[in-house]
Enzyme design. Sequence first.
Site, short mmCIF file in Angstrom:
data_model
loop_
_atom_site.label_atom_id
_atom_site.label_comp_id
_atom_site.label_asym_id
_atom_site.label_seq_id
_atom_site.Cartn_x
_atom_site.Cartn_y
_atom_site.Cartn_z
N ASP A 34 -6.09 28.41 -2.48
CA ASP A 34 -5.88 27.63 -3.37
C ASP A 34 -5.56 26.21 -2.86
O ASP A 34 -5.14 25.27 -3.83
CB ASP A 34 -4.62 28.12 -4.46
CG ASP A 34 -3.46 28.40 -3.59
OD1 ASP A 34 -3.50 28.04 -2.26
OD2 ASP A 34 -2.40 28.77 -4.30
N GLN A 91 -1.22 0.75 3.91
CA GLN A 91 -0.48 0.31 2.73
C GLN A 91 1.07 -0.22 3.22
O GLN A 91 2.08 0.67 3.14
CB GLN A 91 -0.40 1.32 1.78
CG GLN A 91 0.30 1.03 0.58
CD GLN A 91 -0.38 0.08 -0.56
OE1 GLN A 91 -1.74 -0.26 -0.42
NE2 GLN A 91 0.37 -0.71 -1.60
N HIS A 124 -0.83 -0.08 12.65
CA HIS A 124 -1.49 -1.15 11.83
C HIS A 124 -0.99 -2.43 11.88
O HIS A 124 -1.55 -3.55 12.26
CB HIS A 124 -1.76 -0.52 10.54
CG HIS A 124 -2.48 -1.64 9.65
ND1 HIS A 124 -3.88 -2.20 9.99
CD2 HIS A 124 -2.29 -2.21 8.62
CE1 HIS A 124 -4.22 -2.81 9.26
NE2 HIS A 124 -3.23 -3.10 8.22
N ASP A 162 -9.98 -10.57 12.23
CA ASP A 162 -9.17 -11.41 11.21
C ASP A 162 -7.91 -11.75 11.91
O ASP A 162 -7.45 -11.36 13.08
CB ASP A 162 -9.00 -10.57 9.89
CG ASP A 162 -8.64 -9.00 10.30
OD1 ASP A 162 -7.62 -8.88 11.31
OD2 ASP A 162 -8.93 -8.21 9.76
N LYS A 185 -12.91 -16.55 7.79
CA LYS A 185 -13.89 -16.35 6.66
C LYS A 185 -14.07 -17.48 5.76
O LYS A 185 -13.16 -18.18 5.48
CB LYS A 185 -13.79 -15.05 5.81
CG LYS A 185 -14.05 -13.88 6.33
CD LYS A 185 -13.79 -12.78 5.22
CE LYS A 185 -14.34 -11.53 5.78
NZ LYS A 185 -14.08 -10.50 4.93
N GLY A 219 -16.75 0.58 9.26
CA GLY A 219 -17.35 -0.31 10.15
C GLY A 219 -17.83 -1.47 9.44
O GLY A 219 -18.13 -2.61 10.34
N THR A 221 -15.89 -4.31 8.55
CA THR A 221 -15.34 -5.39 9.29
C THR A 221 -15.79 -5.85 10.69
O THR A 221 -16.07 -6.91 10.97
CB THR A 221 -13.59 -4.96 9.28
OG1 THR A 221 -13.10 -4.56 8.10
CG2 THR A 221 -12.90 -6.14 9.93
C1 R5P Z 1 -7.74 -3.80 7.91
O1 R5P Z 1 -6.61 -4.37 7.82
C2 R5P Z 1 -7.82 -3.02 9.39
O2 R5P Z 1 -7.00 -3.59 10.67
C3 R5P Z 1 -9.27 -2.67 9.81
O3 R5P Z 1 -9.80 -4.04 10.11
C4 R5P Z 1 -10.06 -2.11 8.55
O4 R5P Z 1 -9.32 -0.91 8.20
C5 R5P Z 1 -11.55 -1.75 9.21
O5 R5P Z 1 -11.87 -1.03 7.98
P1 R5P Z 1 -13.56 -0.97 7.66
O6 R5P Z 1 -14.09 -0.42 9.17
O7 R5P Z 1 -13.85 -0.08 6.71
O8 R5P Z 1 -14.00 -2.51 7.47
#
Ligand code: R5P
Length: 288
Positions: A34, A91, A124, A162, A185, A219, A221
């Site tokens: 379950d 988050q 993160h 970024d 960007k 992938g 980003t």
């Molecule tokens: C974003 O803040 C993280 O540092 C990664 O850049 C992000 O999680 C990558 O996600 P994705 O591969 O879906 O673009």
Amino acid sequence: MRLYYFKNAEDLARQIAGALGLDAKLVEERDFPDGEVLVRVEPAREAILLARLYPDVNKNLVKLFLALDALSDYGADRVVLVAPYLPYARQDRRFRDGEPISVKFLLSHLRQYPVSHLIAVDLHKPYIGDYVAGLRVVNVYPAEKYAAAVRRWSVDVVLSPDAGSLHRAAALAELLGVPYNYFEKFRDRETGEIYMKPRGDVSLQGKSVVLVDDILATGGTLVDACKNAKLLGASAVYAVVSHCQLLGNAREKIKGCVNALYCTNTIPCEYSSLDVSEDLAKSISAIL
Ligand code: R5P
């Protein structure tokens, strides 16, 4: 001190236990039809608990908390938790009203148990470690390992896709002795198209570029940054990512652009050539 590990982390557990001369004990797990789960641990007063929480993060988190609860009920007064990939860390703030800060929720619930330390690879955001008083968070960033992997490519510049990953680019670039920056960007006012270029107008013409990030999920980003680097004349683009989830068609996207990709084995996959067990063992040893 005994090392407890979940079955999906057996590879890391063997390496870490071997390096530190620890007795490694498997956490027994059961998955019921379950969807409920159960675990069983041998009681111990002090324990290192190794939990690979990805994939199946929600199920693995419940198993982790059940194991902590059992250890605690049986009198554990110190648990060093090793979670090589810490989920829910994206988050790390409220992006919209009404949302939780999920990673704070997770860390504060760990703190309900006698977890003295949490050791994780490449959080993160490094500041996550300060969210919960009394829980010491060790953020392992294996930059030496990353530098060793890409040094052969005569790297000219390290870029993060970024600003949020700039500290990663800085750590790697320092070891390689090359400049670093991050992609910004922009939107083309006429076509409306989004394009990226390195901050400060760093020229990429004929350059060998290394991209760094913490997570590769879809992938998108990484591949956007890679494509833009090549449009700007980069001769080759390599990538170093700590946690490789490879969701959806990420594999095809990467193959279409990145010359080589290096990831750690926090999440095992065909790109996870960088073994972090030694880095984790060192961090554990430093706090024992
Ligand atoms: C974003 O803040 C993280 O540092 C990664 O850049 C992000 O999680 C990558 O996600 P994705 O591969 O879906 O673009």
